[in-house]
Design a protein around this motif. Structure first.
Motif: not given
Length: 668
Positions: A54-71
């Motif tokens: 939604e406008e100006e409502q951000y969600e990054f936790a799902w991407a954080d988890d996947f980036v950490e999985l790759l790391r």
């Protein structure tokens, strides 16, 4: 652009969409990636709605988890900015953010690339998201690079905002409305403009010079779009920035775009729809497209951002082709190869297409081959590290202004099913002639430095400005060998024709020949024949009415049949310390090797580097002079090669061998 001399060899990776899958499937996919030897994955190009539901409502936790999985699995990632797919809330709440078609209808967003980059709202929301992405992930230890958007340059937008920006560009480019009318030929058919507000984005039947101007503006428009991204990213991240251009695509000038990014990135799909009317899907086309990509960075290493692994539309490359293509990319200078794609989507426009695994986690028949290629390349990464493609003896000039002119007003019949292919097809013929004679080539742009090449070929370059023509004259005067062809130097930068004769001055003085602006062979004319020893060449649709204007001009080939009997076709003239050749016709693809056999002898080039037929080779070289030769046998029988400094080596049928400076031999 950063110093590409020092760009690292990275190896193979794949595109991946984590938002398609639950956590358990993501974990298994990453385990499979690690097992296959992937060095990186490319992420997030279509994830705007997942980051900002939604406008100006951000969600990054799902991407954080996947980036950490790759790391955790020691896999790097390329982070793509997601401007190609604006979310539904944006286009519904702000309809002016969507592309408008030429009929005035707004795009409904059923596909992608439906956001208008002229919209302040679109750009504000997009750049704000890019700022947050750069701030959050810009310092991640496994961030490999940034990719700006996805396959930029289309579609054209005809909305009022783009109209205004195009008009403003015209006002900046030309001193007055009268100058626009004069230089763009608006007096033809009484189309003069009396007010800036009367200028609209041109459609199919508009003046060709106005369409040419619109293509120039569009190119600048997309370059400014990329600049807006790079400015915010570089405030938070030192990772290199690229974008996935398409080889080649006329939506913007790739040479200009390459100066805005750190590493040239290109999408190139080898296994498309084979056939004479498709561009890009046979070996001459592969060598042209990869040479073209290398040329965008002045010969430096580049990245392949998308290429085949399992073809779209249910196609699967034959066994061994993936390795063959990958090594061909590397031989031409690719330091990174990104397969499209890892996961096979179970839904959407690309359902059941491409992937190495899936839908789900099932490994496709391509999985074993991907693993074999990745592991093989990892093994020889130390040999390839620090190398770049060896410079070729021949430079082939490819011009975007010329391409745009071919699109708007092709002087002879289009080649291929779509006019977009005409100019690349014309250039491809010269590539084929060179390759069949074992001659390597580099592709260069009009504004690049090609003085270091002993031979320069300029094929069918309709648009040549005064600066380019003067550089050609200087090149020959200082000792270069130039081949200029029919349909060159007819138009200036505005797409307006020069005064006759052609090629325009000073080139017709340089070549010692002149011709009118027409040369189409009418269908009911007698066939034209050009004898060459015991063979014949046959003009394909075009033959210049050449006149020799200099007693020093030598005629190497003449037309000896048809309605243009005894006309010069190929000429040669000395100028200063160099030599200029002029080819006054277009020849069929299959006859170009015969022509270039003649030219190679004239130029004193050693053909094939002692390689037998069906064997292809390209070399990479390090700063200290060490060499890596990549040799491919495309034939059905074992071939024996004799390379300088090496003993005779056997290359099995359909195999690639890599010869290092230590004479070590590896086979794939």
């Amino acid at each position: 652009m950063h110093d590409l001399e020092s760009s690292q060899f990275i190896g193979c990776g794949a595109q991946y969409d984590p938002v398609f899958w639950d956590r358990a499937t993501q974990i298994e996919h990453v385990r499979q990636m690690k097992e296959a030897g992937l060095s990186f994955v490319r992420l997030f190009e279509f994830c705007w709605s997942s980051f900002e539901p939604e406008e100006e409502q951000y969600e990054f936790a799902w991407a954080d988890d996947f980036v950490e999985l790759l790391r955790h699995h020691e896999i790097n990632f390329i982070l793509c900015t997601p401007g190609a797919v604006p979310p539904r809330w944006l286009t519904v709440n702000y309809p002016e953010t969507t592309v408008m078609q030429s009929n005035g209808q707004r795009d409904r967003g059923d596909m992608r690339r439906h956001g208008c980059a002229s919209s302040p709202v679109f750009m504000h929301r997009l750049i704000e998201l890019c700022h947050r992405l750069a701030e959050r992930y810009g310092q991640c230890e496994n961030l490999l690079a940034w990719q700006i958007d996805n396959e930029l340059g289309h579609p054209y937008c005809y909305c009022p905002l783009c109209q205004d920006r195009f008009r403003q560009w015209l006002q900046d480019e030309y001193d007055s409305l009268d100058e626009v009318n004069q230089r763009l030929g608006m007096r033809v058919w009484g189309r003069e403009y009396s007010a800036w507000e009367g200028i609209h984005i041109p459609v199919a039947n508009a003046a060709p010079q106005l369409r040419h101007a619109f293509r120039r503006w569009t190119s600048r428009h997309w370059i400014q779009y990329v600049q807006a991204h790079t400015e915010v990213i570089r405030n938070h991240s030192q990772a290199p920035i690229t974008t996935n251009m398409m080889a080649p695509w006329h939506g913007y000038d790739h040479y200009d775009m390459s100066r805005e990014i750190d590493i040239v990135g290109m999408d190139y799909y080898v296994y498309g729809e084979p056939g004479p009317d498709r561009f890009g899907y046979c070996n001459p086309d592969m060598d042209f497209n990869l040479g073209y990509t290398r040329g965008l960075g002045d010969g430096a290493p580049f990245w392949i951002m998308e290429t085949d692994v399992a073809g779209g539309g249910g196609k699967l490359p034959p066994a061994g082709k993936l390795a063959e293509w990958t090594w061909r990319h590397i031989a031409h200078g690719a330091n990174l190869i990104n397969y499209f794609r890892w996961d096979c989507p179970p839904f959407g426009r690309e359902e059941l297409n491409y992937g190495v695994v899936g839908p789900g986690t099932w490994p496709s028949p391509a999985a074993d081959e991907v693993k074999k290629v990745c592991m093989e390349i990892k093994k020889y990464e130390p040999v390839l590290q620090g190398t770049r493609p060896r410079r070729a003896p021949v430079a082939l000039l490819f011009s975007f202004p010329a391409w745009w002119k071919w699109l708007d007003n092709p002087p002879c019949k289009p080649l291929g099913k779509h006019p977009m292919h005409s100019y690349p097809f014309m250039v491809r013929r010269h590539c084929h002639g060179l390759l069949e004679n074992g001659l390597t080539f580099d592709v260069v742009g009009p504004d690049q430095d090609w003085q270091c090449y002993p031979i320069l070929i300029i094929p069918h370059c309709l648009v040549m400005n005064e600066s380019l023509m003067q550089r050609c004259e200087k090149y020959v005067d200082e000792g270069g060998t130039l081949l200029l062809t029919a349909l060159s130097a007819l138009y200036n930068d505005d797409g307006r024709a020069y005064n006759a004769p052609y090629p325009a001055a000073p080139l017709h003085q340089l070549c010692g020949v002149t011709c009118p602006p027409y040369g189409n062979l009418v269908p009911d004319a007698r066939p034209s024949v050009i004898p060459l020893q015991r063979q014949e060449l046959h003009p394909d649709g075009w033959l210049d009415a050449l006149s020799l204007k200099d007693t020093e001009v030598k005629t190497l080939l003449r037309c000896k049949g048809g309605c243009r009997h005894d006309w010069p076709v190929l000429t040669k003239k000395s100028f200063g310390k160099g030599t200029v050749f002029y080819l006054g016709t277009v020849l069929p693809l299959e006859e170009m090797p015969v022509l270039y056999d003649l030219l190679a002898k004239q130029w004193g080039l050693q053909r094939r580097d002692t390689l037998p037929d069906a064997v292809w080779m390209r070399s990479r070289v390090a700063a200290d002079g060490r060499m890596v030769h990549i040799v491919q046998n495309m034939g059905n029988e074992t071939a024996v090669v004799n390379l300088p400094g090496l003993e005779l080596q056997e290359i099995p049928a359909h195999k690639t061998k890599i010869f290092s400076v230590t004479n070590a031999v590896t086979e794939t």
